[in-house]
Scaffold this motif. Structure first.
Motif, short mmCIF file in Angstrom:
data_model
loop_
_atom_site.label_atom_id
_atom_site.label_comp_id
_atom_site.label_asym_id
_atom_site.label_seq_id
_atom_site.Cartn_x
_atom_site.Cartn_y
_atom_site.Cartn_z
N ARG A 198 0.87 -1.27 -0.13
CA ARG A 198 -0.27 -0.31 0.02
C ARG A 198 0.85 1.02 -0.19
N GLY A 199 1.80 1.13 -0.36
CA GLY A 199 2.18 2.31 -1.07
C GLY A 199 3.69 2.44 0.56
N GLY A 200 3.67 1.46 1.07
CA GLY A 200 4.56 1.51 2.04
C GLY A 200 3.69 1.56 3.23
N VAL A 201 4.27 1.01 4.51
CA VAL A 201 3.61 0.87 5.83
C VAL A 201 4.89 1.36 6.50
N ARG A 202 5.00 1.72 7.95
CA ARG A 202 6.02 1.15 9.09
C ARG A 202 6.02 0.07 9.46
N THR A 203 6.81 0.12 9.97
CA THR A 203 7.06 -1.99 10.18
C THR A 203 8.17 -1.49 10.71
N LEU A 204 8.44 -2.46 12.32
CA LEU A 204 9.03 -2.90 13.08
C LEU A 204 9.27 -4.10 13.09
#
Length: 86
Positions: free
Chosen positions: A40-46
């Motif tokens: 989806r266009g980039g999702v903050r993930t850690l």
């Protein structure tokens, strides 16, 4: 878009606080964060992992010193991320 934070903790953050840290050098298995962060266009993930053995068995084994180090590291990492507004 979002800002990439390389200073959210990791080795440098642990070293400055005297917290033992180890990195994953061999990639065996994994989690879904690799696919999620590009969806989806980039999702903050850690993804943060604890060193352990026999993860998918009924009895996972971990060193209590590693768990203590993780407990010390995690709040500091979260605070740093909040300060950076990533």
């Amino acid at each position: 878009t979002y800002k990439y934070s390389s200073g959210c903790g990791g080795r440098q953050g642990c070293a400055s606080q005297g917290i033992p840290c180890q990195t994953k050098t061999r990639i065996a298995g994994g989690n879904d964060s690799g696919a999620i962060h590009v969806s989806r266009g980039g999702v903050r993930t850690l993804a943060v992992s604890l060193p352990c053995r026999y993860l998918h068995s009924p009895s996972c084994v971990a060193d209590l010193a590693d768990l203590d180090a993780f407990a010390a590291f995690l709040p500091q990492m979260i605070q740093k991320l909040m300060e950076e507004d990533v």
